[in-house]
Structure formats: C-alpha cells, structure tokens
Design an enzyme around this catalytic site. Structure first.
Site, PDB file in Angstrom:
ATOM      1  N   GLY A 197       0.818  -1.202   0.000  1.00  0.00           N
ATOM      2  CA  GLY A 197       0.000   0.000   0.000  1.00  0.00           C
ATOM      3  C   GLY A 197       0.854   1.254   0.000  1.00  0.00           C
ATOM      4  O   GLY A 197       1.684   1.463   0.892  1.00  0.00           O
ATOM      5  N   GLY A 215      -0.184   4.524   0.214  1.00  0.00           N
ATOM      6  CA  GLY A 215      -0.898   5.697   0.682  1.00  0.00           C
ATOM      7  C   GLY A 215      -0.099   6.468   1.714  1.00  0.00           C
ATOM      8  O   GLY A 215       1.136   6.357   1.794  1.00  0.00           O
ATOM      9  N   PHE A 216      -0.794   7.254   2.543  1.00  0.00           N
ATOM     10  CA  PHE A 216      -0.117   8.060   3.558  1.00  0.00           C
ATOM     11  C   PHE A 216       0.739   7.197   4.481  1.00  0.00           C
ATOM     12  O   PHE A 216       1.907   7.497   4.736  1.00  0.00           O
ATOM     13  CB  PHE A 216      -1.139   8.832   4.392  1.00  0.00           C
ATOM     14  N   ALA A 230      -5.621  11.542   7.630  1.00  0.00           N
ATOM     15  CA  ALA A 230      -4.256  11.523   7.120  1.00  0.00           C
ATOM     16  C   ALA A 230      -3.220  11.520   8.242  1.00  0.00           C
ATOM     17  O   ALA A 230      -2.247  10.756   8.196  1.00  0.00           O
ATOM     18  CB  ALA A 230      -4.032  12.719   6.188  1.00  0.00           C
ATOM     19  N   GLN A 231      -3.384  12.381   9.249  1.00  0.00           N
ATOM     20  CA  GLN A 231      -2.367  12.481  10.299  1.00  0.00           C
ATOM     21  C   GLN A 231      -2.171  11.190  11.086  1.00  0.00           C
ATOM     22  O   GLN A 231      -1.023  10.774  11.320  1.00  0.00           O
ATOM     23  CB  GLN A 231      -2.683  13.645  11.234  1.00  0.00           C
ATOM     24  N   GLU A 267     -17.008  19.895   2.039  1.00  0.00           N
ATOM     25  CA  GLU A 267     -16.083  20.451   1.050  1.00  0.00           C
ATOM     26  C   GLU A 267     -16.591  20.225  -0.375  1.00  0.00           C
ATOM     27  O   GLU A 267     -16.472  21.095  -1.236  1.00  0.00           O
ATOM     28  CB  GLU A 267     -14.694  19.859   1.248  1.00  0.00           C
ATOM     29  N   ASP A 317      -5.786   3.725   7.631  1.00  0.00           N
ATOM     30  CA  ASP A 317      -7.217   3.492   7.789  1.00  0.00           C
ATOM     31  C   ASP A 317      -7.562   2.025   7.957  1.00  0.00           C
ATOM     32  O   ASP A 317      -8.606   1.692   8.521  1.00  0.00           O
ATOM     33  CB  ASP A 317      -7.969   4.034   6.563  1.00  0.00           C
TER      34      ASP A 317
END
Length: 452
Positions: A35, A37-38, A334-335, A192, A322
């Site tokens: 993965g 991602g972040f 994200a954090q 948003e 996640d």
C-alpha cells in the site's frame, strides 16, 4: 500461443530484491510494504537510512492525495496535481523497489505473500497499509447509482458526469431542467464537496450556461445526524452551516439514506429527493479481500494492532493507516496514518538493530475544512491542551498552507497552489474557468453502406 500479459508467470520475476546495496555485500533484511498511501509512504521514508531492502507493492502506480480529490471532481484541479508517481521515490531513496501488483494471499508462518500474478515474495518484516474503500452500508441502489470519491478515477467520473449533465440541461427545452446534486454525508468531505460545487455554480458556470435558469443547479447535503461537521466545535459547525446556506446549499438533516435510485435519494423519514447526481461521502471500510490475508480483524474489518502497531499475534507484521485499528482507535484521517506509518518504520529499524519498540503517541494537530472562497473552519491543537479555532479568511489560509505542504513533490505543490489560488484566492478573479470534464464528442451519423 502464450498470452503476452502473462508470459513471465513461468519464471521468477526480478524485482531487484536480491541485489545487495552499496557497502553491504550480503542481502539485507527484506521489508515488504503493501500500500502506497499516507501510511505506506511514511513507513518507507522512515526506513530511508536503515540497512534494509524495501519492496513497496501497490495496485496503482501512484500515490493519491485524497483530501483534495473533491477539487478534481468539481473542476478545480487536474488529476496529476494530486497524484505522485510512486517510482519517483527511487530518486531519493535507493533501498526501495516499487512493484505494481496486488496482494492476494499471505502465509505468515512461512513469511511470504502471494501476488495476483501468482508470484510469491518472502519477507522478514511485513507492513500492511492497503487503505480502505467506500462503505455503502448495504444501502439499496447506492453501489449502482451513487458516485463514490475515494480514487482518482472516481473523482474524474464525477467531473465527467457533472459536465455531461450540464450540457444535456443546456440543450433541453424545459426551463427547469438542470442539475440536482445530492451529497450524502455531512462530514468534512461532504461539506467540502458541497461548497466546491456551489463555488463552481456561482463563479464558473452561471455565466457559461445562460440556458440553465434560476435554481436549476441545486446542491443539497443529506446528513443522518442533526448537524454537519460533528467532530468540530459547535462554533465552527454553526459557521459552516451559515456559509453553506449563504452559498445556496440546502441541508437535509436528521434522516439517513434508505435507498438510492437512478434519479433520486430516498430518506429514512420517507422524503424523496430528486437527484441527477448523487455523491457518496458517508464512510469507508476495508476491502473485502483483507479477510483472506489471515490477519485478526475487528467487527468492522479493520486489522487489529497493538500500541506498537504490530498486528496482534504476529511479531514482525505491522499495519497502519485506515486499515488498522489500535487500542486508541484513532480516526481514519491523514495524520493518524502518517504518524502510524512513521512509527512502523522506526520500529522495524529498532528490530533490525536489536532495540526496544516504541508505542505510537499520537499528536492530534487538529482538523479543518474549506467551504468556499476565503471561507473555512480550522481547529488547531497546541501543546498543553489549548486549541485555536479559526474561521473565514484566516482559516482558509491555514487550510491552504497545510494542504500545499502535505503534497508530495515540488511540481504538485506549485500546480496545486496555482489552481487553488486561482479558484478561491483572487478578489479580482471572480470567474475562474473550471477544468472541464470529458463530454462525449458530437459526431454525425454514419452514412449508410452502398449496395452493390
């Protein structure tokens, strides 16, 4: 005849995994990260100077900055602005190899994993950061008719359908024919999306589509709870509600979605809302195939890890982001993913060096959401338990700075800054032209074939 796409399945692939690094004559411990991602990128970066070999496996060839996907979906940014080529990591980090593949099976006793192409890769340490996908909560019709927004392709699909519907409405003879968008979910993403759509309607599309009259372009947010942005302070929730109303976004609160139809959203209170386009931003859950990876999962399918981010009962196997749930049960943002991935990398380095592991000490830096032109909410946590709550232009500037600096790569920062400032920032530039979706080309009918 051999299928060229699978011609290499009868031979062992060379991922460069057995190539010793400079200064290390013997193969080094092998870290496999699933993965990009972040969390996955944070883990890889934390091992930049470690004496290990890293294989980063991802089903896509790029990392996606998901917090700005809604800008792609609403014509504010190009897809390339929020994606980063994973192999670009090799420019600064030579101990990582990137493999474009998909995890299918894991044999933790033998310490190896099988990829979709039937190749097995052995590991000394395994890091699972495969992320999650859209959760429709079993809502009838949602998977078929609602548009999720968790990947680049999904965001582009929303943008394309948005402009297809607008062009169709412009050609219609009915004065009330337009575009009714329903956004399911009143969290930060839903707010948003709704704000960006309202900005697009007012600043970019009103002069471009004079054929669409009055309120024929409508944006509505549906939220099961009684308020939007429930994780924010009451002051910020009220401000966001007022700003959305000022921009013509209507809220339907206090009822969930019972079903999604091709042209409507049906709520649990019996209300039926006409919807030409339904955007789903109501939740996420792990991919179904995670159940076949032989990892302990909670009731929601997330991988259970300890405070040191090791998977329960599997020393040397880690999970973050996640897809993982720790005793602290951190939010899927994200954090937490970045900080979790970083501690995973540090703990693998500690295992290699024979040092004790560290527990994740999550630092909640706060949260923020943008509503429109110089309108945002931000809650910034300071040391000592203090918090600063910002609204209006100052919150928007903080939001802009944080998101620009969080992007990977200087080119992405420059192009995204230009796109966002053009869309929101200039008081004298009130009508930015949106990045148009891919509307089908108008072609003349084919001439009938000649006989004889």
């Amino acid at each position: 005849m051999t299928d060229p796409a699978h011609a290499d399945l009868d031979q062992e692939p060379d991922y460069g995994l057995e190539t010793p690094l400079a200064g290390h004559p013997e193969p080094l411990p092998h870290v496999v990260v699933v993965g990009g991602g972040f969390a996955g990128m944070a883990a890889v970066k934390a091992l930049r100077d470690a004496p290990v070999r890293i294989t980063l496996i991802d089903r896509r060839v790029y990392n996606t900055f998901q917090p700005l996907l809604y800008q792609v979906a609403t014509g504010g940014l190009n897809p390339g602005d929020v994606t980063y080529f994973l192999r670009g990591m090799r420019l600064k980090q030579k101990n990582v190899h990137v493999v474009h593949e998909h995890l299918v099976e894991a044999d933790h006793e033998a310490k190896k994993i099988r990829l979709l192409n039937d190749h097995w890769i052995s590991y000394d340490y395994l890091v699972v950061t495969a992320g999650v996908t859209t959760n429709f909560f079993g809502t009838p019709g949602a998977k078929e008719f609602a548009f999720p927004m968790y990947s680049r392709s999904q965001a582009m699909r929303i943008r394309d359908n948005l402009f297809i519907r607008l062009e169709r409405a412009a050609k219609s003879k009915r004065a009330d024919d337009g575009l009714r968008v329903v956004v399911v979910g009143g969290g930060a993403t839903g707010v948003e999306v709704a704000g960006a759509l309202a900005e697009l309607r007012t600043a970019g599309l009103a002069p471009a589509y004079p054929e669409i009259h009055g309120d024929a372009f409508e944006v509505k947010v549906v939220q099961r709870g009684g308020e939007i942005l429930k994780s924010f302070a009451p002051k910020l929730r009220r401000y966001a509600t007022q700003e959305l109303a000022r921009r013509g976004v209507s809220l339907h609160l206090g009822a969930g979605v019972a079903a999604v139809e091709r042209d409507a959203v049906v709520l649990t209170d019996g209300t039926r809302i006409h919807a030409d386009l339904t955007v789903w931003s109501a939740g996420v859950h792990p991919h179904e195939e995670v159940a076949g990876w032989h990892l302990p999962q909670d009731d929601y399918g997330r991988i259970k890890v300890g405070e040191d981010m090791q998977v329960e009962g599997l020393p040397g196997v880690f999970a973050a982001g996640d897809i993982a749930v720790s005793p602290a049960d951190l939010p899927q943002l994200a954090q937490p993913a970045i900080q979790g991935g970083t501690i995973v990398g540090r703990n693998i380095r500690a295992l290699v060096d024979g040092q004790p592991l560290q527990n994740l000490r999550y630092v909640d830096k706060g949260t923020m959401a943008v509503i429109g032109r110089r309108a945002a909410v931000a809650e910034i946590n300071l040391p000592g338990g203090r918090a600063i709550r910002l609204t209006k232009g100052m919150a928007w500037l903080v939001w802009l700075f944080v998101h620009i600096m969080s992007l990977v790569g200087p080119r992405n920062r420059v192009t995204t800054l230009a796109g966002l400032v053009t869309r929101y920032g200039f008081p004298f530039h009130r009508r930015p032209v949106p990045i148009v979706g891919d509307v089908p080309t108008v072609r003349p009918p084919k001439a009938p074939a000649r006989k004889g």
